[in-house]
Scaffold this motif. Sequence first.
Motif, PDB file in Angstrom:
ATOM      1  N   ASP A  98       0.824  -1.197   0.000  1.00 37.08           N
ATOM      2  CA  ASP A  98       0.000   0.000   0.000  1.00 37.08           C
ATOM      3  C   ASP A  98       0.863   1.254   0.000  1.00 37.08           C
ATOM      4  O   ASP A  98       2.035   1.225   0.363  1.00 37.08           O
ATOM      5  CB  ASP A  98      -0.954   0.005   1.199  1.00 37.08           C
ATOM      6  CG  ASP A  98      -0.233  -0.309   2.510  1.00 37.08           C
ATOM      7  OD1 ASP A  98       0.866  -0.887   2.458  1.00 37.08           O
ATOM      8  OD2 ASP A  98      -0.769   0.010   3.578  1.00 37.08           O
ATOM      9  N   ARG A 138      -9.183   2.381   6.742  1.00 34.92           N
ATOM     10  CA  ARG A 138     -10.041   1.797   5.701  1.00 34.92           C
ATOM     11  C   ARG A 138     -11.333   2.584   5.553  1.00 34.92           C
ATOM     12  O   ARG A 138     -11.816   2.832   4.448  1.00 34.92           O
ATOM     13  CB  ARG A 138     -10.347   0.330   6.029  1.00 34.92           C
ATOM     14  CG  ARG A 138      -9.164  -0.606   5.865  1.00 34.92           C
ATOM     15  CD  ARG A 138      -9.522  -2.023   6.298  1.00 34.92           C
ATOM     16  NE  ARG A 138      -8.348  -2.863   6.369  1.00 34.92           N
ATOM     17  CZ  ARG A 138      -7.842  -3.565   5.352  1.00 34.92           C
ATOM     18  NH1 ARG A 138      -8.445  -3.523   4.189  1.00 34.92           N
ATOM     19  NH2 ARG A 138      -6.763  -4.305   5.510  1.00 34.92           N
ATOM     20  N   LEU A 175      -7.299   2.571  -6.787  1.00 32.98           N
ATOM     21  CA  LEU A 175      -6.033   1.840  -6.762  1.00 32.98           C
ATOM     22  C   LEU A 175      -5.033   2.457  -5.788  1.00 32.98           C
ATOM     23  O   LEU A 175      -4.369   1.747  -5.033  1.00 32.98           O
ATOM     24  CB  LEU A 175      -5.422   1.788  -8.171  1.00 32.98           C
ATOM     25  CG  LEU A 175      -6.138   0.882  -9.179  1.00 32.98           C
ATOM     26  CD1 LEU A 175      -5.490   1.010 -10.556  1.00 32.98           C
ATOM     27  CD2 LEU A 175      -6.110  -0.578  -8.733  1.00 32.98           C
ATOM     28  N   GLN A 178      -5.872   1.720  -2.126  1.00 33.38           N
ATOM     29  CA  GLN A 178      -5.961   0.305  -1.749  1.00 33.38           C
ATOM     30  C   GLN A 178      -5.076  -0.036  -0.553  1.00 33.38           C
ATOM     31  O   GLN A 178      -3.911   0.368  -0.498  1.00 33.38           O
ATOM     32  CB  GLN A 178      -5.519  -0.575  -2.915  1.00 33.38           C
ATOM     33  CG  GLN A 178      -6.564  -0.785  -3.988  1.00 33.38           C
ATOM     34  CD  GLN A 178      -7.672  -1.696  -3.541  1.00 33.38           C
ATOM     35  OE1 GLN A 178      -7.454  -2.690  -2.853  1.00 33.38           O
ATOM     36  NE2 GLN A 178      -8.883  -1.356  -3.913  1.00 33.38           N
ATOM     37  N   LEU A 181      -2.383  -3.509  -2.846  1.00 32.86           N
ATOM     38  CA  LEU A 181      -2.281  -3.272  -4.286  1.00 32.86           C
ATOM     39  C   LEU A 181      -1.430  -4.376  -4.911  1.00 32.86           C
ATOM     40  O   LEU A 181      -0.205  -4.283  -4.974  1.00 32.86           O
ATOM     41  CB  LEU A 181      -1.678  -1.898  -4.577  1.00 32.86           C
ATOM     42  CG  LEU A 181      -1.673  -1.491  -6.052  1.00 32.86           C
ATOM     43  CD1 LEU A 181      -3.094  -1.443  -6.604  1.00 32.86           C
ATOM     44  CD2 LEU A 181      -0.997  -0.149  -6.244  1.00 32.86           C
ATOM     45  N   TYR A 185      -3.946  -5.987 -10.051  1.00 35.21           N
ATOM     46  CA  TYR A 185      -4.950  -4.924  -9.920  1.00 35.21           C
ATOM     47  C   TYR A 185      -4.723  -3.818 -10.944  1.00 35.21           C
ATOM     48  O   TYR A 185      -5.662  -3.101 -11.307  1.00 35.21           O
ATOM     49  CB  TYR A 185      -4.898  -4.312  -8.518  1.00 35.21           C
ATOM     50  CG  TYR A 185      -5.461  -5.165  -7.414  1.00 35.21           C
ATOM     51  CD1 TYR A 185      -5.831  -6.495  -7.631  1.00 35.21           C
ATOM     52  CD2 TYR A 185      -5.619  -4.660  -6.131  1.00 35.21           C
ATOM     53  CE1 TYR A 185      -6.332  -7.276  -6.612  1.00 35.21           C
ATOM     54  CE2 TYR A 185      -6.131  -5.434  -5.100  1.00 35.21           C
ATOM     55  CZ  TYR A 185      -6.480  -6.742  -5.339  1.00 35.21           C
ATOM     56  OH  TYR A 185      -6.980  -7.508  -4.319  1.00 35.21           O
TER      57      TYR A 185
END
Length: 246
Positions: A98, A138, A175, A178, A181, A185
């Motif tokens: 990430d 998140r 993206l 995320q 990642l 993806y």
Amino acid sequence: FGVAGSGHNDAVALLLLVRSRLAVIRKRGAWSAAALGLSALLKLFPISLLPLFARRLRPSHLLIPPALMTAGYLPYLAAGSNLVVSARQYAERWRSNDSIFAVMVWCAERSGIAPLLKSWCDDFGINSLYSQPHLLAREAAALIALTVLGWLTLRQWRSGDEPSRAIFLFIGLVLILQPALHPWYLLWILPWLCLYTSPAWLLLTGLIPLAYLDAAWVRWVEYLPFYALLAVSLVVELPPNRRHSR
């Protein structure tokens, strides 16, 4: 590697998403909605793009994707809550390669807001997930993505433009937000790079296989040049009167 070697179905879901977009251009709304629904059956993410198609579809067409998804899930209803257990575990636990999400977690840890929210929820008897900073991050990432999706949808509705650029921008945002990642993806951004050239995203698609090395230095090599190029691109794209305004 992730598609051919690991059997991920992103390529098929993406093919259906592109097919859905082409059907809109050809003014075949029902086919577009059906392709989008089938894409969402393979990967849940495409259903979030439905608002960007709304202006180009009839109201009745907007019912096709959820109807297809419902039909696809009906044979598995006996599984109950196990139908969504993998999605829940992904949403709550997975982190890998990430970038901005890691910064969000760092900020949540340093701010001390997570324990405060947890204490407040406990006082009111609310089942809280905020005991861990990454869960708070998140929630923040999801809120940012939903806000931008709403803005893009409103902009799309007012302008009447084709939704391709809005799709490109939203996928790019998702993206970079995320918590995980994975290299495959980046497939989701590739078709739109044929329409909207972006040196930053082209570079990241080339660097992303380094994530398989699982080393601490990899993210610096991946993301420093990517965000630098992205920042330069944003500055270059600004109108001159905005670029030099104080």
